[in-house]
Motif scaffolding. Sequence first.
Motif, PDB file in Angstrom:
ATOM      1  N   LEU A 203      -3.229   4.037  41.480  1.00 12.80           N
ATOM      2  CA  LEU A 203      -4.010   3.135  40.827  1.00 12.80           C
ATOM      3  C   LEU A 203      -4.198   3.518  39.411  1.00 12.80           C
ATOM      4  O   LEU A 203      -4.302   2.422  38.562  1.00 12.80           O
ATOM      5  N   LEU A 204      -4.330   4.745  38.996  1.00 15.94           N
ATOM      6  CA  LEU A 204      -4.153   5.112  37.589  1.00 15.94           C
ATOM      7  C   LEU A 204      -2.830   4.329  36.895  1.00 15.94           C
ATOM      8  O   LEU A 204      -2.825   3.932  35.696  1.00 15.94           O
ATOM      9  N   ALA A 205      -1.701   4.492  37.453  1.00 15.36           N
ATOM     10  CA  ALA A 205      -0.213   4.109  37.293  1.00 15.36           C
ATOM     11  C   ALA A 205      -0.642   2.531  36.880  1.00 15.36           C
ATOM     12  O   ALA A 205       0.010   2.043  35.973  1.00 15.36           O
ATOM     13  N   VAL A 206      -1.225   1.682  37.747  1.00 12.51           N
ATOM     14  CA  VAL A 206      -1.598   0.354  37.573  1.00 12.51           C
ATOM     15  C   VAL A 206      -2.334  -0.066  36.250  1.00 12.51           C
ATOM     16  O   VAL A 206      -2.158  -0.743  35.326  1.00 12.51           O
ATOM     17  N   GLU A 207      -3.476   0.851  36.137  1.00 18.20           N
ATOM     18  CA  GLU A 207      -4.560   0.767  35.028  1.00 18.20           C
ATOM     19  C   GLU A 207      -4.019   1.075  33.600  1.00 18.20           C
ATOM     20  O   GLU A 207      -4.095   0.333  32.615  1.00 18.20           O
ATOM     21  N   LYS A 208      -3.066   2.148  33.750  1.00 19.58           N
ATOM     22  CA  LYS A 208      -2.439   2.740  32.516  1.00 19.58           C
ATOM     23  C   LYS A 208      -1.050   2.106  32.186  1.00 19.58           C
ATOM     24  O   LYS A 208      -0.662   2.254  31.213  1.00 19.58           O
ATOM     25  N   LEU A 209      -0.697   1.413  33.114  1.00 14.81           N
ATOM     26  CA  LEU A 209       0.953   0.866  32.894  1.00 14.81           C
ATOM     27  C   LEU A 209       1.595   2.231  32.837  1.00 14.81           C
ATOM     28  O   LEU A 209       2.792   2.320  31.937  1.00 14.81           O
ATOM     29  N   SER A 210       1.583   3.111  33.713  1.00 15.90           N
ATOM     30  CA  SER A 210       2.076   4.686  33.574  1.00 15.90           C
ATOM     31  C   SER A 210       3.381   4.764  34.600  1.00 15.90           C
ATOM     32  O   SER A 210       2.830   5.006  35.724  1.00 15.90           O
ATOM     33  N   LEU A 211       4.656   4.616  34.189  1.00 17.23           N
ATOM     34  CA  LEU A 211       5.648   5.007  35.237  1.00 17.23           C
ATOM     35  C   LEU A 211       5.636   6.358  35.662  1.00 17.23           C
ATOM     36  O   LEU A 211       5.667   6.991  36.824  1.00 17.23           O
ATOM     37  N   ILE A 212       5.164   7.399  34.764  1.00 15.11           N
ATOM     38  CA  ILE A 212       5.089   9.022  34.848  1.00 15.11           C
ATOM     39  C   ILE A 212       4.120   9.008  36.316  1.00 15.11           C
ATOM     40  O   ILE A 212       4.287   9.603  37.350  1.00 15.11           O
ATOM     41  N   MET A 213       2.813   8.438  35.997  1.00 13.96           N
ATOM     42  CA  MET A 213       1.861   8.309  37.115  1.00 13.96           C
ATOM     43  C   MET A 213       2.227   7.904  38.338  1.00 13.96           C
ATOM     44  O   MET A 213       2.166   8.163  39.469  1.00 13.96           O
ATOM     45  N   LEU A 214       2.963   6.739  38.231  1.00 17.20           N
ATOM     46  CA  LEU A 214       3.474   6.112  39.427  1.00 17.20           C
ATOM     47  C   LEU A 214       4.498   7.053  40.691  1.00 17.20           C
ATOM     48  O   LEU A 214       4.604   7.135  41.638  1.00 17.20           O
ATOM     49  N   VAL A 215       5.467   7.512  39.614  1.00 19.99           N
ATOM     50  CA  VAL A 215       6.346   8.509  39.992  1.00 19.99           C
ATOM     51  C   VAL A 215       5.731   9.817  40.914  1.00 19.99           C
ATOM     52  O   VAL A 215       5.770  10.184  41.973  1.00 19.99           O
ATOM     53  N   LEU A 216       4.648  10.248  40.133  1.00 20.34           N
ATOM     54  CA  LEU A 216       3.798  11.442  40.724  1.00 20.34           C
ATOM     55  C   LEU A 216       2.852  10.839  42.028  1.00 20.34           C
ATOM     56  O   LEU A 216       2.858  11.690  43.047  1.00 20.34           O
ATOM     57  N   GLY A 217       2.496   9.706  41.794  1.00 15.73           N
ATOM     58  CA  GLY A 217       1.684   9.041  43.092  1.00 15.73           C
ATOM     59  C   GLY A 217       2.560   9.079  44.189  1.00 15.73           C
ATOM     60  O   GLY A 217       2.377   9.297  45.649  1.00 15.73           O
ATOM     61  N   ILE A 218       3.832   8.482  44.069  1.00 14.85           N
ATOM     62  CA  ILE A 218       4.863   8.278  45.092  1.00 14.85           C
ATOM     63  C   ILE A 218       5.387   9.579  45.687  1.00 14.85           C
ATOM     64  O   ILE A 218       5.205   9.806  47.011  1.00 14.85           O
ATOM     65  N   VAL A 219       5.461  10.652  44.768  1.00 13.89           N
ATOM     66  CA  VAL A 219       5.896  12.065  45.462  1.00 13.89           C
ATOM     67  C   VAL A 219       4.704  12.488  46.067  1.00 13.89           C
ATOM     68  O   VAL A 219       4.812  13.047  47.397  1.00 13.89           O
ATOM     69  N   SER A 220       3.355  12.474  45.602  1.00 11.54           N
ATOM     70  CA  SER A 220       2.071  12.918  46.406  1.00 11.54           C
ATOM     71  C   SER A 220       2.090  12.118  47.850  1.00 11.54           C
ATOM     72  O   SER A 220       1.741  12.682  48.892  1.00 11.54           O
ATOM     73  N   LEU A 221       2.472  10.862  47.605  1.00  8.97           N
ATOM     74  CA  LEU A 221       2.551  10.070  49.139  1.00  8.97           C
ATOM     75  C   LEU A 221       3.473  10.437  49.749  1.00  8.97           C
ATOM     76  O   LEU A 221       3.218  10.405  51.166  1.00  8.97           O
ATOM     77  N   SER A 222       4.589  10.898  49.495  1.00  7.64           N
ATOM     78  CA  SER A 222       5.685  11.316  50.217  1.00  7.64           C
ATOM     79  C   SER A 222       5.279  12.833  50.980  1.00  7.64           C
ATOM     80  O   SER A 222       5.474  13.021  51.894  1.00  7.64           O
ATOM     81  N   ALA A 223       4.670  13.643  50.193  1.00 10.50           N
ATOM     82  CA  ALA A 223       4.329  14.889  50.616  1.00 10.50           C
ATOM     83  C   ALA A 223       3.213  14.506  51.526  1.00 10.50           C
ATOM     84  O   ALA A 223       3.203  15.307  52.660  1.00 10.50           O
ATOM     85  N   PHE A 224       2.205  13.528  51.547  1.00 12.21           N
ATOM     86  CA  PHE A 224       1.419  13.339  52.484  1.00 12.21           C
ATOM     87  C   PHE A 224       2.072  12.619  53.840  1.00 12.21           C
ATOM     88  O   PHE A 224       1.674  13.277  54.902  1.00 12.21           O
ATOM     89  N   TYR A 225       3.090  11.961  53.752  1.00  7.99           N
ATOM     90  CA  TYR A 225       3.740  11.515  54.873  1.00  7.99           C
ATOM     91  C   TYR A 225       4.396  12.783  55.603  1.00  7.99           C
ATOM     92  O   TYR A 225       4.399  13.133  57.028  1.00  7.99           O
ATOM     93  N   ILE A 226       5.055  13.570  54.840  1.00  8.46           N
ATOM     94  CA  ILE A 226       5.649  14.923  55.579  1.00  8.46           C
ATOM     95  C   ILE A 226       4.339  15.792  56.311  1.00  8.46           C
ATOM     96  O   ILE A 226       4.719  16.191  57.178  1.00  8.46           O
ATOM     97  N   ALA A 227       3.372  16.139  55.278  1.00  9.24           N
ATOM     98  CA  ALA A 227       2.334  16.663  55.903  1.00  9.24           C
ATOM     99  C   ALA A 227       1.442  16.193  57.163  1.00  9.24           C
ATOM    100  O   ALA A 227       1.280  16.712  58.128  1.00  9.24           O
ATOM    101  N   ASN A 228       1.443  14.847  57.320  1.00 12.65           N
ATOM    102  CA  ASN A 228       0.903  14.147  58.311  1.00 12.65           C
ATOM    103  C   ASN A 228       1.529  14.054  59.559  1.00 12.65           C
ATOM    104  O   ASN A 228       1.063  14.205  60.707  1.00 12.65           O
ATOM    105  N   LYS A 229       2.974  14.499  59.562  1.00 14.58           N
ATOM    106  CA  LYS A 229       3.923  14.651  60.540  1.00 14.58           C
ATOM    107  C   LYS A 229       3.371  16.249  61.450  1.00 14.58           C
ATOM    108  O   LYS A 229       3.461  16.255  62.573  1.00 14.58           O
TER     109      LYS A 229
END
Length: 448
Positions: free
Chosen positions: A212-238
Amino acid sequence: MHTNHWKVIPAVIASGILSFSGVLIETAMNVTFPTLMTEFNTNANGVQWVTTGYLLAIAIIVPISSFLIRNFSTRQLFIVSNMLFLVGIILNSLSPSLTILLLGRVLQGIGTGIALPLMFHIILTQSPIKSRGMMMGIGSMITSLAPAIGPTYGGILLNTLGWRTIFWFLIILVLISLIIGLMSIPNETVSRNEKFPINTFAFLAIGLSLSLLAVEKLSLIMLVLGIVSLSAFYIANKKQALLHLTLFKNLNFNLYMYSFLVYQAILLGLSFILPNYLQIQLHVNASAAGLFMFPGALIGAILAPISGSLLDHFGQFRPVVIGLIISTIALILMVSYFQQLNFWTLMFMHMLLMVGIGFSYANLMTVTLATLPPSQTADGNGILNTTQQFVGASATAIVAQLITTAVHASPETGMIVGAQKGIGGLTLLIVLSLMLFVGAHFYNKKVG
């Protein structure tokens, strides 16, 4: 779980009143944004976090709803959600700064995030199957009445007693909810045998927030970090499941959920665009901007239980597809003639849109959950509510960004251009939704 002495309708009403209060305060605050921008010296991107932060809090809490329901009694969860919401209201009414205001909104979001799935859990587990569509409609009507009343409620209080009083009047509603709930929701014995998946939850919360911060700030770095964190969630959720993501292998669940989420984007996107457009561009006062939303939202609320009964009697296709067609026509007309529309013609377009939403929004939730076996209903409910709030928060952030960017580019016409672009994006989503729903229906009919 051993339960007895349930009073289902009062229990639904009690949890519904709390959910109603959450949606009411959300939509009531939308008409205060121009005032808050001046008082707290911020722009549309800053003030939209009054709504976005609240929705994000709900989106973060809802994923653990199935865990909470399995490990705590309905009565315990109901009391906690009421208390959190009450503390949030008091903080908001006294807030000297935007930071304190946002903190109160987050506490309200946590309370609402517990209450919303709890209401639908009560309906899905305690009401008879033959009347479930109607009961889902009643639950949706309770929460749908809030957008009908919220902007009017907020606008009138803003113009007469000040924006802080918007919060004070909700204390009575929360106390009524608490009393009814304590009388209708029985004590239950719940065996706690699960360990809370803290790592999984943390990765999901961080991922959603950064996205959400990536959308609000138009930040590519935050978007990448968000995707990394969601990927980590997917692995941990398994390893330790917070959400049973295997539900996404169900194609029908995905398709119907998409249509449901499109409606959430439309409702939240327009609830930001229209009140601000009316006040800033058409120079309408806050009371009139609030009253503008009332007829359409009231139509949607009244139609929700009626459309639920139609689903019970005639099946899912006809009421949902009729609603999608009407909504599509309304949005196409709105975006095509937006610059020529005045207060009254724009209100008519909104009313037409809400007729379509009234026919199909609540039914889409019922239809989506109906694609799942009973053992997966709680997880499906959690996923639906999580994605619903995140999509609502994203839609609010995106339309706020479109308007802010357009106003910076052209202060005179930016509000019109930004609003029209936001509505245009929502129109494309509903057209695709209609095509997918009809395609899914005929494909299922052919193979089934």
